[in-house]
Design an enzyme around this catalytic site. Sequence first.
Site, PDB file in Angstrom:
ATOM      1  N   LYS A 109       0.380   3.207   5.823  1.00 19.08           N
ATOM      2  CA  LYS A 109       1.397   2.403   5.128  1.00 19.08           C
ATOM      3  C   LYS A 109       2.442   3.260   4.431  1.00 19.08           C
ATOM      4  CE  LYS A 109      -2.357   2.150   3.474  1.00 19.08           C
ATOM      5  NZ  LYS A 109      -3.709   1.791   3.128  1.00 19.08           N
ATOM      6  N   VAL A 136      -1.490  -2.860   6.676  1.00 21.85           N
ATOM      7  CA  VAL A 136      -1.302  -3.941   5.696  1.00 21.85           C
ATOM      8  C   VAL A 136      -2.507  -4.878   5.703  1.00 21.85           C
ATOM      9  CG1 VAL A 136       0.159  -5.861   4.984  1.00 21.85           C
ATOM     10  CG2 VAL A 136       1.195  -3.850   6.046  1.00 21.85           C
ATOM     11  N   GLY A 138      -5.725  -4.529   5.636  1.00 26.57           N
ATOM     12  CA  GLY A 138      -6.941  -4.199   6.390  1.00 26.57           C
ATOM     13  C   GLY A 138      -7.157  -5.050   7.625  1.00 26.57           C
ATOM     14  N   ASP A 205       0.298   1.491  -3.429  1.00 34.29           N
ATOM     15  CA  ASP A 205      -0.305   1.136  -2.126  1.00 34.29           C
ATOM     16  C   ASP A 205       0.074  -0.298  -1.735  1.00 34.29           C
ATOM     17  OD1 ASP A 205      -2.816   1.250  -0.114  1.00 34.29           O
ATOM     18  OD2 ASP A 205      -3.022  -0.553  -1.337  1.00 34.29           O
ATOM     19  N   LYS A 209       2.737  -1.901   1.307  1.00 32.47           N
ATOM     20  CA  LYS A 209       2.400  -3.000   2.221  1.00 32.47           C
ATOM     21  C   LYS A 209       3.445  -4.108   2.139  1.00 32.47           C
ATOM     22  CE  LYS A 209      -2.492  -1.872   1.641  1.00 32.47           C
ATOM     23  NZ  LYS A 209      -3.698  -2.108   0.847  1.00 32.47           N
TER      24      LYS A 209
HETATM   25  N1  HSE Z   1      -6.932   1.185  -1.383  1.00 33.15           N
HETATM   26  C1  HSE Z   1      -6.650  -0.017  -0.688  1.00 33.15           C
HETATM   27  C2  HSE Z   1      -7.230  -1.194  -1.451  1.00 33.15           C
HETATM   28  C3  HSE Z   1      -7.187  -0.078   0.708  1.00 33.15           C
HETATM   29  O1  HSE Z   1      -7.921  -1.002  -2.442  1.00 33.15           O
HETATM   30  O2  HSE Z   1      -6.972  -2.309  -1.044  1.00 33.15           O
HETATM   31  C4  HSE Z   1      -6.321   0.642   1.683  1.00 33.15           C
HETATM   32  O3  HSE Z   1      -5.005   0.220   1.630  1.00 33.15           O
END
Ligand code: HSE
Length: 430
Positions: A109, A136, A138, A205, A209
């Site tokens: 991502k 995006v 999972g 993160d 996404k």
């Molecule tokens: N670290 C992310 C989360 C998973 O906790 O959703 C990977 O994008």
Amino acid sequence: MSQLSPLRLGIAGLGTVGTGVVKIVRQQAALLSARAGRDVVITAVSARDQSRERGVSLSGYAWESDPVALAKRDDVDVFVELIGGDSGPAKDAVEAALASGKDVVSANKALLAHHGQALAEMAEIAGHVIRFEAAVAGGIPVIKSLLEGLAGNEITRVMGVMNGTCNYILTNMEKSGRGYNALFDECAELGYLEADPNLDVGGIDAGHKLALLASIAFGTQVDFDAVELEGIQRIELQDIKHAADMGFKIKLLGVTQMTGRGLEQRMTPCLVPDTSPLGQLDGGTNMVVIEGNQVEQIVLRGPGAGMGPTASAVMGDIMDIARGNRVPTFGVPAAKLVKATPAMAASTAPFYLRVGLMDKPGAMAKIATILGDAGISIDRMRQLGHVDESAPVLIVTHKCMRQSLDHALEAMSKTDVLTTAPVALRIENL
Ligand code: HSE
């Protein structure tokens, strides 16, 4: 026997996700072959440590210590990038793969959020595709839903909880009564945190996404720098309790929509009704809500991380390529993606404010005056118990613009009556 030649994969990165992909290719070979109408095989792999025990056999695969060398191999049709990071080996190898005639599947991502436009242009010129479902949410096929299933819609809004770690922390603060720091430590022990935890708790993160979904939803050039970002680090148990008293949950919520003033992209902690699907999302699960002019609203819910779910998303992309289903990286040709004007939260909303006030005459009046001067009307206001010289005050505003509130917060910070910086959370009535 399959009639088409096998699709040959080169997999770079053999961590959790890469190992999961190898397992699927080995253990479900017949299923993949039947569905794709051709065999899907791995010819070469690359990772930092060749000797590590991964619980899956790598026999029969060529080993490359350099992912760029893997990306250039003649016996690789699809370069599968599971290295991670927005620069360095991942970027070098993806560029090398495109330049040497490969399609690319990536779970990265950060790479796509920062360099998506340039990479999409490069892929297009080379006549290849980049697919990134696993980047995006999972295991949720949200990109495929936007690109294909909802292609007949004008998308009006995309919202979601897209970081499982933050949702785990926030929901368990409420359920267990433990504070942010204790839950953060628990996430570290459970291995939930990214190598740089600020990517999770700082909202970065999830912001990556959101920026990717915005580009696909609105046909715009991916613009991560324009995402309004705020993490969950300042949320306290008392905020969660006050929100619950009012019928809300606190979620790290992503919202993107095209407004008259430009593209709104925000990833910030918000109060959402506890009866809404997003409000009821517990633990590490992800949820994406997509609204389109024809479909109205759909809700996608599922695991946002983990070996099986993320490898499942990677395999979905590989299977599309195996079947010859080729879609532009962000849904429309890269050269036609529009550069959007960024718009800070363009719609009004009520806000939850927690202000630590000095317990002295006129303090409350100063804050109320500042809000009034900014054109912000107070809906509810409550002073909570004193702690030493400080009296926390809880304020719910009537609907206002975030910018007006920011001006008011700035003015408050210049007074001599605050004991802590205010916490301001948008109330999203979904
Ligand atoms: N670290 C992310 C989360 C998973 O906790 O959703 C990977 O994008």
